[in-house]
Design an enzyme around this catalytic site. Structure first.
Site, short mmCIF file in Angstrom:
data_model
loop_
_atom_site.label_atom_id
_atom_site.label_comp_id
_atom_site.label_asym_id
_atom_site.label_seq_id
_atom_site.Cartn_x
_atom_site.Cartn_y
_atom_site.Cartn_z
N GLN A 208 46.27 33.66 34.53
CA GLN A 208 46.16 34.33 35.76
C GLN A 208 46.98 33.29 36.87
O GLN A 208 47.43 32.31 36.39
CB GLN A 208 44.72 34.20 35.97
CG GLN A 208 43.89 32.84 35.70
CD GLN A 208 42.40 33.04 35.37
OE1 GLN A 208 41.74 33.93 35.26
NE2 GLN A 208 42.18 31.88 34.61
N HIS B 193 26.12 28.71 42.11
CA HIS B 193 26.05 27.73 41.05
C HIS B 193 24.52 27.55 40.68
O HIS B 193 24.07 27.34 39.56
CB HIS B 193 26.78 26.37 40.89
CG HIS B 193 28.29 26.62 40.88
ND1 HIS B 193 29.23 26.26 41.83
CD2 HIS B 193 28.96 27.51 39.96
CE1 HIS B 193 30.47 26.61 41.30
NE2 HIS B 193 30.25 27.44 39.95
N ASP C 224 39.02 31.65 24.19
CA ASP C 224 38.52 32.97 24.74
C ASP C 224 36.73 32.97 24.26
O ASP C 224 36.59 32.78 23.18
CB ASP C 224 39.15 34.10 23.85
CG ASP C 224 38.75 35.28 24.49
OD1 ASP C 224 37.61 35.59 25.47
OD2 ASP C 224 39.42 36.63 23.77
N GLY C 225 36.34 33.12 25.26
CA GLY C 225 34.67 33.04 25.13
C GLY C 225 34.15 34.26 24.14
O GLY C 225 33.33 34.34 23.41
N ASP D 96 29.67 32.89 33.41
CA ASP D 96 30.00 32.64 34.41
C ASP D 96 31.69 32.97 34.57
O ASP D 96 32.53 32.20 34.56
CB ASP D 96 29.81 30.96 34.92
CG ASP D 96 30.41 30.86 36.38
OD1 ASP D 96 30.92 31.77 37.09
OD2 ASP D 96 30.32 29.48 36.61
N SER D 97 31.84 34.29 34.61
CA SER D 97 33.07 34.79 34.35
C SER D 97 33.76 35.22 35.79
O SER D 97 33.13 35.67 36.49
CB SER D 97 33.07 35.89 33.30
OG SER D 97 32.60 37.06 33.76
N ASP E 187 35.84 38.65 37.41
CA ASP E 187 35.20 40.00 37.50
C ASP E 187 35.58 40.72 36.25
O ASP E 187 36.61 40.46 35.40
CB ASP E 187 35.82 40.73 38.71
CG ASP E 187 35.40 40.09 39.94
OD1 ASP E 187 34.60 39.56 40.12
OD2 ASP E 187 36.34 40.06 40.96
N PRO F 231 40.87 38.71 31.58
CA PRO F 231 40.47 38.28 30.69
C PRO F 231 39.15 38.34 30.48
O PRO F 231 38.34 38.25 29.46
CB PRO F 231 41.00 36.83 30.80
CG PRO F 231 41.40 36.84 31.88
CD PRO F 231 42.08 37.81 32.53
N1 SAM Z 1 32.10 32.35 40.21
C1 SAM Z 1 33.21 32.85 39.85
C2 SAM Z 1 33.09 34.35 40.38
O1 SAM Z 1 31.88 35.13 40.09
O2 SAM Z 1 34.11 34.95 41.08
C3 SAM Z 1 33.57 32.78 38.63
C4 SAM Z 1 34.02 31.40 38.16
S1 SAM Z 1 35.12 30.91 37.22
C5 SAM Z 1 36.14 29.95 37.50
C6 SAM Z 1 35.27 32.28 36.32
C7 SAM Z 1 36.40 31.64 34.88
O3 SAM Z 1 36.10 32.81 33.83
C8 SAM Z 1 37.80 31.41 35.02
O4 SAM Z 1 37.94 30.13 35.02
C9 SAM Z 1 38.47 32.15 33.76
O5 SAM Z 1 39.57 31.54 33.12
C10 SAM Z 1 37.29 32.43 32.98
N2 SAM Z 1 37.34 33.58 31.99
C11 SAM Z 1 37.61 34.80 32.29
N3 SAM Z 1 37.73 35.48 31.14
C12 SAM Z 1 37.21 34.62 30.21
C13 SAM Z 1 36.83 34.91 28.75
N4 SAM Z 1 37.28 35.92 28.08
N5 SAM Z 1 36.54 33.61 27.87
C14 SAM Z 1 36.34 32.53 28.85
N6 SAM Z 1 36.69 32.43 29.93
C15 SAM Z 1 37.19 33.38 30.50
#
Ligand code: SAM
Length: 284
Positions: free
Chosen positions: A35, A66, A141-142, A160-161, A163, A167
């Site tokens: 990203q 948080h 990848d989660g 806490d992902s 949108d 990913p």
């Molecule tokens: N608070 C934020 C929001 O709701 O807009 C989200 C915070 S955060 C930093 C989201 C994180 O999810 C990102 O760092 C991104 O890299 C991670 N992410 C996205 N898809 C993911 C996946 N498939 N597995 C693990 N992490 C993921």
């Protein structure tokens, strides 16, 4: 009429409205493998983290998000010892989770290590627990991690992902929730950010309840909180419990918590689950 110079503003347009923050200057920009990551210094909200054009957090109001992603679930589970955070690379959720003395291990799995490294540089106040002996930070990848997680090995999962685009998309599906359900021990709880009640009730909140139930979660509930830098300024998190009824809120422990919060209180906990009529009807 107030005149603004759009060059000095960051806007996140969404469904015909836009969140705007006046910026001083851009502090950082890079394209990671997953990203585009940007950080701005704003005039009144401190630092701003943006992923692929979407506001992730600001220094000024991230505590609300948080705290509400962590404490309601952790004060509902009777004994949250093993916590997994999917996403959350900025460190803010991990920091809140590790305030709970019962937590023996907290594993944060963010797909993008660069989000964590950039946050350590520009949001060091959120990353105070990245090196806590109870914390493990993984950068994969989660979805994949959860598929391979041992059965009944987790007490609380916090998603806490980003949108549900890019990913983060697969993290909003029944297939992923099935893996979470299997990985959660008896009495386990999942909580996931579920976007705006005003803008996404039909498109995200209701489908999330349905997908959680399809995956086996017998009890589902949504809580709400204000967040002025996310679209509509109003946000939700949705919980899924493995048992028919959610465990009883550990209210006394929440009232006598050994740590400070700035938004969360036991009263806020209870009030946050009171939903406006349109959401009650939608989720009935
Ligand atoms: N608070 C934020 C929001 O709701 O807009 C989200 C915070 S955060 C930093 C989201 C994180 O999810 C990102 O760092 C991104 O890299 C991670 N992410 C996205 N898809 C993911 C996946 N498939 N597995 C693990 N992490 C993921």
């Amino acid at each position: 009429m107030i005149q603004i110079d759009p060059k000095n503003w960051f806007f996140e347009p969404h469904q015909g409205s836009a969140i705007g923050l006046e910026i001083q200057h851009k502090l950082h920009e890079e394209q990671s493998s997953y990203q585009k990551i940007e950080v701005y210094a704003t005039q009144t909200f401190g630092h701003l983290l943006v992923l692929d054009g979407y506001v992730m957090l600001t220094s000024r109001d991230n505590f609300i998000y948080h705290e509400m992603m962590s404490h309601p679930a952790l004060f509902t589970h009777p004994n949250p010892q093993r916590v997994v955070i999917i996403g959350g690379g900025d460190g803010g959720t991990l920091q809140q989770v590790l305030q709970h003395e019962e937590v023996k291990q907290a594993t944060q799995i963010d797909i993008d290590e660069r989000v964590t490294r950039v946050s350590e540089q520009f949001f060091p106040e959120l990353c105070t627990h990245n090196n806590d002996p109870r914390a493990t930070l993984l950068f994969i990848d989660g979805l994949r991690w959860m598929r391979e997680a041992a059965a009944k090995s987790i007490d609380v999962i916090i998603v806490d992902s980003t949108d549900p685009v890019g990913p983060g998309e697969g993290l909003f599906t029944a297939d992923f929730y099935r893996d979470c359900y299997r990985a959660l021990d008896d009495g386990g709880i999942l909580v996931q950010q579920s976007e705006s009640p005003l803008l996404h009730a039909d498109s995200i909140i209701k489908p999330m309840h349905q997908a959680l139930r399809t995956a086996g979660f017998e009890a589902t509930r949504t809580l709400q909180f204000p967040l002025c830098t996310y679209p509509s300024g109003w946000w939700t998190a949705t919980l899924g419990g493995k048992e028919k009824k959610f465990p009883t809120f550990r209210e006394e422990q929440a009232r006598q918590a050994s740590f400070d919060t700035r938004y969360y209180t036991a009263d806020i906990h209870q009030a946050s689950f009171a939903l406006p009529r349109f959401l009650q009807q939608l989720l009935a």
